[in-house]
Design a protein around this motif. Structure first.
Motif, PDB file in Angstrom:
ATOM      1  N   LEU A  16       0.787  -1.229   0.000  1.00  0.00           N
ATOM      2  CA  LEU A  16       0.000   0.000   0.000  1.00  0.00           C
ATOM      3  C   LEU A  16       0.822   1.283   0.000  1.00  0.00           C
ATOM      4  O   LEU A  16       0.396   2.283  -0.591  1.00  0.00           O
ATOM      5  CB  LEU A  16      -0.925   0.015   1.220  1.00  0.00           C
ATOM      6  N   PHE A  17       1.981   1.278   0.648  1.00  0.00           N
ATOM      7  CA  PHE A  17       2.655   2.548   0.897  1.00  0.00           C
ATOM      8  C   PHE A  17       4.082   2.676   0.393  1.00  0.00           C
ATOM      9  O   PHE A  17       4.622   3.764   0.379  1.00  0.00           O
ATOM     10  CB  PHE A  17       2.643   2.846   2.406  1.00  0.00           C
ATOM     11  N   SER A  18       4.727   1.599   0.000  1.00  0.00           N
ATOM     12  CA  SER A  18       6.130   1.721  -0.394  1.00  0.00           C
ATOM     13  C   SER A  18       6.259   2.246  -1.822  1.00  0.00           C
ATOM     14  O   SER A  18       5.364   2.084  -2.640  1.00  0.00           O
ATOM     15  CB  SER A  18       6.849   0.377  -0.276  1.00  0.00           C
ATOM     16  N   THR A  19       7.392   2.864  -2.076  1.00  0.00           N
ATOM     17  CA  THR A  19       7.732   3.276  -3.433  1.00  0.00           C
ATOM     18  C   THR A  19       8.357   2.072  -4.102  1.00  0.00           C
ATOM     19  O   THR A  19       9.282   1.462  -3.570  1.00  0.00           O
ATOM     20  CB  THR A  19       8.737   4.440  -3.407  1.00  0.00           C
ATOM     21  N   LYS A  20       7.852   1.718  -5.261  1.00  0.00           N
ATOM     22  CA  LYS A  20       8.376   0.551  -5.966  1.00  0.00           C
ATOM     23  C   LYS A  20       9.233   0.996  -7.147  1.00  0.00           C
ATOM     24  O   LYS A  20       8.961   1.997  -7.797  1.00  0.00           O
ATOM     25  CB  LYS A  20       7.228  -0.323  -6.447  1.00  0.00           C
ATOM     26  N   CYS A  21      10.263   0.225  -7.403  1.00  0.00           N
ATOM     27  CA  CYS A  21      11.151   0.477  -8.527  1.00  0.00           C
ATOM     28  C   CYS A  21      10.398   0.185  -9.827  1.00  0.00           C
ATOM     29  O   CYS A  21       9.755  -0.860  -9.961  1.00  0.00           O
ATOM     30  CB  CYS A  21      12.376  -0.424  -8.406  1.00  0.00           C
ATOM     31  N   HIS A  22      10.491   1.085 -10.783  1.00  0.00           N
ATOM     32  CA  HIS A  22       9.820   0.902 -12.069  1.00  0.00           C
ATOM     33  C   HIS A  22      10.470  -0.205 -12.895  1.00  0.00           C
ATOM     34  O   HIS A  22       9.842  -0.796 -13.754  1.00  0.00           O
ATOM     35  CB  HIS A  22       9.827   2.220 -12.851  1.00  0.00           C
ATOM     36  N   GLY A  23      11.719  -0.521 -12.582  1.00  0.00           N
ATOM     37  CA  GLY A  23      12.419  -1.559 -13.331  1.00  0.00           C
ATOM     38  C   GLY A  23      12.126  -2.963 -12.851  1.00  0.00           C
ATOM     39  O   GLY A  23      11.888  -3.865 -13.645  1.00  0.00           O
ATOM     40  N   CYS A  24      12.102  -3.175 -11.517  1.00  0.00           N
ATOM     41  CA  CYS A  24      11.953  -4.534 -10.987  1.00  0.00           C
ATOM     42  C   CYS A  24      10.690  -4.735 -10.164  1.00  0.00           C
ATOM     43  O   CYS A  24      10.360  -5.847  -9.787  1.00  0.00           O
ATOM     44  CB  CYS A  24      13.166  -4.910 -10.140  1.00  0.00           C
ATOM     45  N   ASP A  25       9.989  -3.665  -9.845  1.00  0.00           N
ATOM     46  CA  ASP A  25       8.749  -3.680  -9.076  1.00  0.00           C
ATOM     47  C   ASP A  25       8.943  -4.089  -7.617  1.00  0.00           C
ATOM     48  O   ASP A  25       7.993  -4.370  -6.914  1.00  0.00           O
ATOM     49  CB  ASP A  25       7.689  -4.554  -9.740  1.00  0.00           C
ATOM     50  N   PHE A  26      10.190  -4.119  -7.138  1.00  0.00           N
ATOM     51  CA  PHE A  26      10.449  -4.362  -5.720  1.00  0.00           C
ATOM     52  C   PHE A  26      10.534  -3.004  -5.020  1.00  0.00           C
ATOM     53  O   PHE A  26      10.838  -1.983  -5.650  1.00  0.00           O
ATOM     54  CB  PHE A  26      11.752  -5.136  -5.515  1.00  0.00           C
ATOM     55  N   PRO A  27      10.274  -2.963  -3.710  1.00  0.00           N
ATOM     56  CA  PRO A  27      10.311  -1.681  -2.995  1.00  0.00           C
ATOM     57  C   PRO A  27      11.687  -1.039  -3.006  1.00  0.00           C
ATOM     58  O   PRO A  27      12.705  -1.718  -2.970  1.00  0.00           O
ATOM     59  CB  PRO A  27       9.920  -2.061  -1.561  1.00  0.00           C
ATOM     60  N   VAL A  28      11.694   0.284  -3.050  1.00  0.00           N
ATOM     61  CA  VAL A  28      12.903   1.063  -2.844  1.00  0.00           C
ATOM     62  C   VAL A  28      12.909   1.374  -1.354  1.00  0.00           C
ATOM     63  O   VAL A  28      12.063   2.121  -0.872  1.00  0.00           O
ATOM     64  CB  VAL A  28      12.901   2.352  -3.686  1.00  0.00           C
ATOM     65  N   GLU A  29      13.813   0.757  -0.625  1.00  0.00           N
ATOM     66  CA  GLU A  29      13.837   0.864   0.822  1.00  0.00           C
ATOM     67  C   GLU A  29      14.823   1.922   1.281  1.00  0.00           C
ATOM     68  O   GLU A  29      15.703   2.349   0.525  1.00  0.00           O
ATOM     69  CB  GLU A  29      14.185  -0.495   1.430  1.00  0.00           C
ATOM     70  N   ALA A  30      14.667   2.332   2.534  1.00  0.00           N
ATOM     71  CA  ALA A  30      15.573   3.316   3.121  1.00  0.00           C
ATOM     72  C   ALA A  30      17.004   2.823   2.972  1.00  0.00           C
ATOM     73  O   ALA A  30      17.301   1.668   3.240  1.00  0.00           O
ATOM     74  CB  ALA A  30      15.229   3.523   4.590  1.00  0.00           C
ATOM     75  N   GLY A  31      17.870   3.694   2.499  1.00  0.00           N
ATOM     76  CA  GLY A  31      19.271   3.339   2.316  1.00  0.00           C
ATOM     77  C   GLY A  31      19.601   2.842   0.921  1.00  0.00           C
ATOM     78  O   GLY A  31      20.760   2.778   0.553  1.00  0.00           O
ATOM     79  N   ASP A  32      18.589   2.465   0.140  1.00  0.00           N
ATOM     80  CA  ASP A  32      18.840   2.030  -1.238  1.00  0.00           C
ATOM     81  C   ASP A  32      19.251   3.223  -2.087  1.00  0.00           C
ATOM     82  O   ASP A  32      18.711   4.322  -1.931  1.00  0.00           O
ATOM     83  CB  ASP A  32      17.577   1.426  -1.869  1.00  0.00           C
ATOM     84  N   LYS A  33      20.189   3.005  -3.007  1.00  0.00           N
ATOM     85  CA  LYS A  33      20.505   4.036  -3.996  1.00  0.00           C
ATOM     86  C   LYS A  33      19.424   3.980  -5.052  1.00  0.00           C
ATOM     87  O   LYS A  33      19.053   2.896  -5.508  1.00  0.00           O
ATOM     88  CB  LYS A  33      21.877   3.777  -4.628  1.00  0.00           C
TER      89      LYS A  33
END
Length: 106
Positions: free
Chosen positions: A43-60
């Motif tokens: 519901l709330f995470s930002t997902k990567c447009h390339g892989c559809d996995f969440p972009v988590e805190a600390g990720d580049k």
């Protein structure tokens, strides 16, 4: 159990989305409501447009073409070369390297 400055029966402290009890599992808060990890990510995470996995805190990550991408997922749609920090082009909302900017089938 004690959570959110209240005392709960273990079966009464539920995820605001799926209504399943947390038991001893971790939960996340959003707008004062508790969510299980799965529903919170959905519901709330930002997902990567390339892989559809969440972009988590600390990720580049990179914001380009109106989307958020992991730095390793921002690649040319044709040859898959990484485009981080490189000039790129766009066709049909897909990133392209200079070599493939005029590719016919993208």
């Amino acid at each position: 159990m004690h959570a959110l400055r209240q005392t709960w029966h273990p079966g009464c402290f539920l995820c605001a989305a799926c209504k399943k009890p947390f038991g001893n599992s971790l939960f996340h808060m959003e707008d004062g409501e508790p969510y299980c990890e799965r529903d919170y990510i959905t519901l709330f995470s930002t997902k990567c447009h390339g892989c559809d996995f969440p972009v988590e805190a600390g990720d580049k990550f990179i914001e380009a073409l109106g989307h958020t991408w992991h730095d390793t997922c921002f690649i040319c749609a044709v040859c898959h070369v990484n485009l981080e920090g490189q000039p790129f082009y766009s066709k049909k909302d897909k990133p392209l390297c200079k070599k493939h900017a005029h590719a016919i089938n993208v």
